[in-house]
Structure formats: structure tokens, C-alpha cells
Design an enzyme around this catalytic site. Structure first.
Site: not given
Ligand code: MN
Ligand code: FE
Length: 332
Positions: A74, A105, A114, A178, A212, A215
Site C-alpha cells: 500500500e 491509500e 490497526y 493493484e 482498489e 483505482h
Molecule cells: Mn490502491
Molecule cells: Fe490500496
């Protein structure tokens, strides 16, 4: 006016009137998907992770491999957007989308912080896996290698050859990283979720996959626009080169799938993860106007439902023919 910095008539500050409505649509779809990892409870995941009899050692290893891969992938993607793509894509509505993607991102990076925090994982171990685990390192090295020449600070878009180098960067990050390298991991984590194991992480992977898919859709629209506006660059050599790069990426991803999940998951074998990678690679090739290579059927139809659950359009498996009728590839 064109989408890249090789056109001096493009003013990055004048977003209206817009030329590329697809960039605007992807921006709005991204905003509609807004989420943060803390909205998803990890309580049950923590119980399952610590319980001696919920997850097998093989399943735990698979989870660690995916956290290890994604935690750094990422950041690689985010850095490429900010340091490379944003510099050369000067059209303002495309840049508005890139700013949105950069934020997403950051949310994805936050997701893995997390997960590490809640499960009590050793960050030194997780964040070094991209150097210590060969099947992860090979994927990252492959993308970084494809995009090396563009990192030269003197690189600028002037000639068709420069645009070909930029195109390879966009293919490397959007289509390969990706669009291919994320998907065996998505399938593994969502297969686990379907068995009610690690459902919190599974839900976070679902949200990430939803982002994604946009993206990837933006990346494919960007590639198709660059092709359209620079007709000289889409030679048969370039088409063959990109197809070959995607075939090599599929091989890396299959190797990763076998390494991360050698025995499969309940009712699923590692060969099916490989078939899935071939299936999605064909979809990516078609989306950028290249012939498909594998002709493999989708072994996991439930994967597309995971994106559809959001009621958003399922970008990532839409065929190019359907996509064109939606008007997104219409430049007139
Ligand atoms: Mn991405
Ligand atoms: Fe991502």
C-alpha cells in the site's frame, strides 16, 4: 488539451469545464465508498487469533503472509501516485482523483496498522516481510523494477519514448500491483471470511477491494486515454511487451499463492487461486484493449459479489464491451 504534462496548454488549476468525465465519476465513486478501519470491530478476530483451536497453523500463516504483503505494498502504491503519477498527469480532474486515491491509500495503510495493533503482531516481523519472504519480495521487486527509469529526477515527458516509459509505470502499479498482485490475497482473505474466520479483517479486505476496483478502473481509463491521445506509442512491440509483463506478473502471483496458502482452505485448493489470477489477468488485458491470454473460467464467482454487496458498480470484473457501452471509453 490532453491528460499528460507533455501538453503545455493543460492548466492544472482550471478544473472547469471538465474534459474527462470518467475521472470525475471515479472521484465520486471513491467518496461514496468512504470508510475507516476503526468502524469495523476486531473483537471476534482477536478471540479467534488467540484461541488454540479456531485457526490452523496454515491459516495463520496465510493471514500473516497477506498482512505482510499488503502492509508495505500500500505504501509503495501511495508513493508512486504522489511522486510519479501526479507529476506527469496534469489534467485537473484526473489530479482530483489522484488526491482522493492517495487518501484511500493512507486509509489502507492505516488498516494494517490497526490489524497489527489489535492482533498484537510484531511490527518488525510484518513490515520486514517484503524483504524476508521471497514470494513477497519478488512481487515488490518486479513492480519497482518496471518503474525504475521514471524515478530519475530529470525524467520528463517529451517524446513518444518518454510516454512509453510512463505507460509502463502506470501498467506496473495500476494493472499489475493493484489489479493482479492484490487479488490472490483478496480471494484468500475473503474465502476465510466465508468460513466465519477473521471476519473483521475480511470485511476490511472487502472495503479495500472495493476501493482498489476503482483505482484499477481509473488506471485503465488513464491508460486508454494516453493511448488515444498518443496514437504513435501503441505499437505492436509495446502491446507485446505489456502482455508479456502481465504474463510474468501472473507467474509471480501464482508462486505467491502457493507460498501463502500451500494447502488451500476448506473446499479450495491453491490451483483455484491460480485459476482466479489467470481469470482476472484476462479481464485486465481486455480492459486496456489487449487480447486475453488464458481463457480461464472464474473459479470464485462469489468474489464479484463481495464488491457488489456495496451496491456500487462492480468495476473490477466488468468486461470491456460492457464498459464501453457505459460511455466511459468515449472521447468524442
Ligand atoms: Mn490502491
Ligand atoms: Fe490500496
Amino acid at each position: 488539451m490532453t491528460i499528460l504534462s507533455n501538453d503545455s496548454k493543460t492548466d492544472p488549476n482550471k478544473i472547469l469545464p471538465m474534459t474527462y468525465m470518467w475521472a470525475r465519476e471515479h472521484y465520486k465513486d471513491g467518496v461514496a465508498n468512504n470508510w475507516t478501519p476503526e468502524e469495523i470491530s476486531m473483537q471476534k478476530d482477536v478471540e479467534q487469533w488467540k484461541s488454540p483451536d479456531v485457526l490452523s497453523d496454515i491459516e495463520k500463516r496465510m493471514i500473516l503472509w497477506n498482512l505482510g504483503f499488503f502492509s508495505t505494498a500500500e505504501s509503495l502504491t501511495a508513493n508512486n501516485i504522489v511522486l510519479t503519477v501526479y507529476k506527469h498527469v496534469t489534467n485537473p480532474e484526473a489530479r482530483q482523483y489522484l488526491l482522493r486515491q492517495a487518501y484511500e491509500e493512507a486509509v489502507h495503510t492505516d488498516t494494517f496498522i490497526y490489524c497489527c495493533d489489535t492482533l498484537g503482531l510484531d511490527p518488525e516481523y510484518i513490515y520486514n516481510m517484503y524483504e524476508t519472504i521471497p514470494s513477497i519480495k519478488e512481487k515488490d521487486d518486479y513492480v519497482v523494477g518496471l518503474t525504475k527509469s521514471i524515478m530519475d529526477p530529470n525524467f520528463e515527458l517529451r517524446t513518444d519514448e518518454d510516454i512509453k516509459i510512463f505507460l509502463q509505470d502506470v501498467v506496473g502499479y495500476y494493472v499489475i500491483m493493484e489489479g493482479i498482485f492484490f487479488y490472490a490475497g483478496f480471494a484468500m482473505m475473503l474465502a476465510l471470511k466465508r468460513q466465519n474466520k477473521m471476519v473483521g479483517i475480511g470485511e476490511q479486505f472487502e472495503y479495500i477491494m472495493r476501493d482498489e476496483s476503482i483505482h484499477l478502473a481509473f488506471g485503465c481509463d488513464l491508460i486508454n486515454t494516453i493511448k488515444e491521445e498518443n496514437k504513435g506509442i501503441w505499437t505492436s512491440d509495446v502491446q507485446k511487451n505489456i502482455t508479456d509483463l502481465i504474463i510474468q506478473a501472473v507467474d509471480h502471483e501464482k508462486k505467491y499463492a502457493f507460498d501463502a496458502c500451500p494447502n488451500g482452505l476448506l473446499g479450495i485448493n491453491p490451483e483455484q487461486f491460480c485459476e482466479y489470477v489467470e481469470y482476472i489477468a484476462d479481464r485486465r488485458l481486455e480492459r486496456i484493449g489487449l487480447d486475453k491470454v488464458y481463457g480461464t473460467d472464474n473459479p470464485f464467482p462469489w468474489m464479484s459479489q463481495s464488491v457488489d454487496l456495496s451496491k456500487e458498480k462492480n468495476f473490477f470484473e466488468t468486461r470491456v464491451t460492457e464498459y464501453q457501452t457505459a460511455g466511459s471509453l468515449d472521447w468524442d
